[in-house]
Scaffold this motif. Structure first.
Motif, mmCIF file in Angstrom:
data_model
loop_
_atom_site.group_PDB
_atom_site.id
_atom_site.type_symbol
_atom_site.label_atom_id
_atom_site.label_comp_id
_atom_site.label_asym_id
_atom_site.label_seq_id
_atom_site.Cartn_x
_atom_site.Cartn_y
_atom_site.Cartn_z
ATOM 1 N N LEU A 195 42.956 43.726 62.777
ATOM 2 C CA LEU A 195 43.503 42.477 61.976
ATOM 3 C C LEU A 195 44.746 42.945 61.324
ATOM 4 C CD1 LEU A 195 40.392 41.712 59.952
ATOM 5 C CD2 LEU A 195 41.567 40.998 61.972
ATOM 6 N N SER A 196 45.619 42.003 61.135
ATOM 7 C CA SER A 196 46.778 42.261 60.687
ATOM 8 C C SER A 196 46.652 42.843 58.920
ATOM 9 C CB SER A 196 47.380 41.178 60.334
ATOM 10 O OG SER A 196 48.438 41.006 59.167
ATOM 11 N N PRO A 197 47.588 43.731 59.037
ATOM 12 C CA PRO A 197 47.633 44.926 57.437
ATOM 13 C C PRO A 197 47.808 44.229 56.243
ATOM 14 C CG PRO A 197 49.302 44.947 58.172
ATOM 15 C CD PRO A 197 48.836 44.464 59.936
ATOM 16 N N ASN A 198 47.895 42.884 56.805
ATOM 17 C CA ASN A 198 48.741 41.867 55.300
ATOM 18 C C ASN A 198 48.135 40.505 55.896
ATOM 19 O OD1 ASN A 198 51.284 42.918 55.056
ATOM 20 N ND2 ASN A 198 52.369 42.035 56.726
ATOM 21 N N ALA A 199 46.934 40.537 56.151
ATOM 22 C CA ALA A 199 45.810 39.925 56.333
ATOM 23 C C ALA A 199 45.404 40.028 54.936
ATOM 24 C CB ALA A 199 44.581 40.103 56.616
ATOM 25 N N ILE A 200 45.324 38.371 53.505
ATOM 26 C CA ILE A 200 44.857 38.113 52.068
ATOM 27 C C ILE A 200 43.920 38.427 52.127
ATOM 28 C CG2 ILE A 200 44.402 36.435 50.934
ATOM 29 C CD1 ILE A 200 46.192 34.888 53.229
ATOM 30 N N PRO A 201 43.456 39.453 50.745
ATOM 31 C CA PRO A 201 42.803 39.859 50.711
ATOM 32 C C PRO A 201 41.617 39.396 50.545
ATOM 33 C CG PRO A 201 44.044 40.264 49.354
ATOM 34 C CD PRO A 201 44.735 40.084 50.041
ATOM 35 N N ASN A 202 41.017 38.728 51.118
ATOM 36 C CA ASN A 202 40.072 37.307 50.352
ATOM 37 C C ASN A 202 38.874 38.308 50.612
ATOM 38 O OD1 ASN A 202 39.373 37.278 53.005
ATOM 39 N ND2 ASN A 202 40.480 35.570 53.271
ATOM 40 N N GLU A 203 37.733 38.162 50.212
ATOM 41 C CA GLU A 203 36.333 38.247 50.138
ATOM 42 C C GLU A 203 36.211 38.474 51.686
ATOM 43 O OE1 GLU A 203 32.451 35.887 48.496
ATOM 44 O OE2 GLU A 203 33.820 35.693 46.788
ATOM 45 N N GLU A 204 36.487 37.372 52.615
ATOM 46 C CA GLU A 204 35.951 38.642 53.591
ATOM 47 C C GLU A 204 36.206 39.721 54.118
ATOM 48 O OE1 GLU A 204 36.395 35.347 56.620
ATOM 49 O OE2 GLU A 204 36.279 36.755 58.348
ATOM 50 N N ASN A 205 38.504 39.506 53.618
ATOM 51 C CA ASN A 205 38.976 41.049 54.388
ATOM 52 C C ASN A 205 38.321 41.991 53.904
ATOM 53 O OD1 ASN A 205 39.646 39.298 56.968
ATOM 54 N ND2 ASN A 205 41.757 38.572 54.989
#
Lengths: 386, 277
Positions: A195-205
């Motif tokens: 995944l991208s290191p910039n993926a938004i830290p939502n609950e799933e991530n």
């Protein structure tokens, strides 16, 4: 009454004495930098040439740079933040644009293809990037490993992140360290999951990252200590800045008593395809008091000879083509150190060829807001206290 | 008290207000708002930060702090009392010199001492190198463990305990001991009935001096725990690093209230105000 007056007088005298201590006698160019990130001899030459004091303050995180400038207690003239912090500072209106006409050493195509590619990628999300900073050093993160651990080098080169997080893949007893900055640990976990290191830290991530980081126990969560522990065999594998690795390497090939050859070094670094890329650059805060001198300083470090000397003490690679070529020219020198330095830069900062998708490796981090950082920190703390 | 002497404390109170009370008020305000750094212009009132107080890592970090601080304080009391008593009973002519030697390590920087301690606790260091050249392969591989942190806390703060217990012992009037012996107490009974009760003052003030920094410190667990051991001080440090001053302040204020509450309880049970001060 009299004693009261005397005592209040003493208070003020103490305050005055303290404020006098903090005042500087001579006009000075104030720079905010990372530790061990500049060649003091080059700075001294600048001081002589421009007859001014250069005062360098240190901070150890981009966030600290930000809060120091934001608080405005000291009007820094130059700061050297990483790319995502340049963006955040710009968005908060803290930066002034770099007047390239004041930089006589500046010209187009003076940077390495990787640096140009990096600026181009950044500009896609942050169009003003090129106008507000001048590159200083750049690099990636990688997996530094101990060559003395049998089987470790092979598995790391073959499986990369897969091996880093899976205890079963690694030789038994491999001691692994993680960089103790929650944002970097989150990025590593994201790379493992493609995944991208910039993926938004939502609950799933966050859940994904927590699961990944909990897969194994890290023997150490450290920063500068990781590289030293790998060198002295107290750790076998760690996620570090490439400069951490090169710093240790330079120390050994430049050792006064027992200089080593690059081939004799007992540890190495593997740069996975998916990793963090970064670039630290000069920026000038809006409230800088010596804007012209700040430009002169940047210009001084754009001089290939100065940049070459500066790079000789810092573990990262110069962004300038000419200085890069000067380092590589050391291969033909009689000086063993210059030969080894050239080999190291050629090996760890290769020029891109046709097989590369883009001219540099890795992904630059983007700016996360405080809320996201708090969530990530909390997640990493949950991993540590599980 | 004489009015004149009261005024002598004014310079210190000015400092206290500037460096302790004002920052505390600012932190208390920061706990209830959401803003950027110390800039209050866009501050919004919120109680969101309180949600983080009950997350598992924060609670565990807090319990860790409490646990490590209690263990370190108790060990310091036992070891510190024995050392202080030994010096008190010794026949050294210059006890001041002995005390000076005891606090000598404190003259060097604490971080340096902790780094050195960590080095010895790692598998490869100068001592193991020398020993391995002599054919002895031993190492103290405890860096990163709770034991390492506890050793670090004890070795750093034990001089405070020794000093305050020793001072309390020194103040005991020798005629009390003579009286106890005259009245037929054995040496052991004399210690438990006379000396020990009179020295509790020193134990309490020493405990406070050891417990508080153990509870709130972050450098020792960070270095000796190799980032694996999380105390509440580390959590606060992280939030300040992330520039989340709001959550960092809230945690700091909560800790402060708990500590002040503990001191208040001690002073309440001790109505004569003998143990404190």
């Amino acid at each position: 009454m009299k004693t009261t007056k005397i005592l209040i007088g003493i208070c003020f005298a103490l305050l005055l004495a303290l404020s006098l201590v903090t005042l500087r006698q001579k006009e000075a160019l104030l720079i905010l930098n990372w530790g061990e990130y500049i060649n003091d001899e080059v700075v001294e030459r600048f001081e002589k040439e421009y007859n001014i004091n250069v005062v360098i303050s240190l901070a150890d995180s981009n966030e600290l740079f930000y809060s120091k400038i934001k608080s405005g207690t000291t009007a820094y003239d130059l700061v050297i933040p990483s790319e995502y912090m340049v963006q955040r500072m710009f968005e908060s209106g803290m930066l002034q644009h770099i007047q390239k006409e004041k930089l006589s050493n500046y010209h187009e195509d003076m940077f390495l293809p990787g640096v140009n590619g990096f600026i181009e990628s950044m500009s896609a999300v942050f169009p003003e990037y090129a106008d507000y900073q001048i590159p200083y050093f750049w690099g990636t993160f990688g997996l530094m490993y101990n060559k003395r651990k049998t089987g470790l080098e092979e598995i790391i080169k073959e499986k990369g992140w897969e091996a880093f997080f899976n205890e079963a893949e690694l030789p038994t007893g491999t001691e692994v360290g993680m960089y103790n900055v929650p944002r970097f640990a989150y990025a590593a976990a994201m790379f493992y999951n493609h995944l991208s290191p910039n993926a938004i830290p939502n609950e799933e991530n966050i859940a994904i990252a927590q699961r990944t980081l909990s897969m194994r126990k890290f023997n150490e969560w450290g920063t500068d200590t990781l590289k030293k522990n790998i060198q002295k065999r107290d750790l076998d594998l760690a996620f570090v800045y490439i400069g951490d690795f090169l710093d240790m390497l330079y120390q050994e090939i430049n050792d006064e008593v027992n200089p080593k050859d690059i081939s004799d070094i007992a540890y190495d670094i593997y740069i996975p395809d998916e990793t963090i890329a970064f670039m630290d650059s000069f920026v000038i805060p809006k409230n800088a008091r010596h804007v012209d001198l700040a430009h002169a300083f940047i210009n001084f470090f754009l001089d290939p000879q100065n940049a070459y000397e500066n790079a000789s003490v810092v573990g990262y690679c110069t962004p300038l083509v000419e200085s890069y070529n000067m380092i590589l020219a050391g291969k033909n020198s009689d000086d063993k150190y210059l030969q080894n330095w050239a080999l190291a830069i050629e090996k760890y900062y290769p020029l891109p060829d046709e097989t590369w998708e883009k001219p540099y490796k890795g992904t630059p981090l983007t700016n996360f807001d405080v809320n996201s950082l708090t969530k990530i920190t909390n997640m990493v703390n949950n991993v540590k206290t599980r | 008290m004489n009015k004149y002497f009261k005024k002598l404390a004014i310079p210190y109170f000015v400092w206290l207000y500037v460096l302790a009370i004002i920052p505390f008020v600012i932190m208390a305000i920061l706990s209830f708002v959401n803003n950027e750094g110390l800039n209050f212009s866009k501050a919004i009132f919120t109680l969101d930060n309180f949600g983080y107080l009950t997350t598992s890592s924060t609670v565990i970090a807090f319990m860790n702090s409490l646990f490590y601080a209690v263990i370190a304080t108790l060990t310091c009391i036992v070891i510190g009392y024995m050392v202080a008593y030994a010096i008190f009973r010794s026949h050294f002519k210059n006890k001041f010199l002995v005390m000076t030697i005891l606090i000598l390590p404190m003259w060097s920087n604490m971080l340096l001492r902790i780094e050195a301690l960590k080095n010895i606790m790692e598998p490869h260091n100068i001592i193991t190198d020398i020993l391995s050249k002599l054919g002895i392969h031993v190492s103290l591989d405890i860096a990163g463990t709770p034991l390492a942190v506890i050793i670090g806390l004890i070795s750093t703060y034990i001089p405070f305990m020794i000093l305050s217990i020793y001072t309390a012992l020194e103040k005991i009037d020798y005629s009390l001991e003579e009286a106890a012996l005259d009245l037929g107490l054995t040496e052991t009974k004399k210690f438990w009935k006379v000396i020990f009760p009179l020295s509790t003052k020193g134990i309490v003030s020493g405990s406070i001096m050891v417990f508080l920094p153990c509870m709130s410190g972050f450098a020792i667990p960070e270095i000796l725990g190799q980032g694996n051991i999380l105390l509440i001080g580390n959590v606060i440090d992280q939030h300040f690093r992330n520039m989340n001053y709001n959550l960092g302040s809230l945690l700091a204020v909560v800790i402060l209230i708990i500590i002040l509450g503990a001191i208040f309880l001690v002073s309440k049970f001790d109505k004569e105000g003998e143990t404190l001060l």
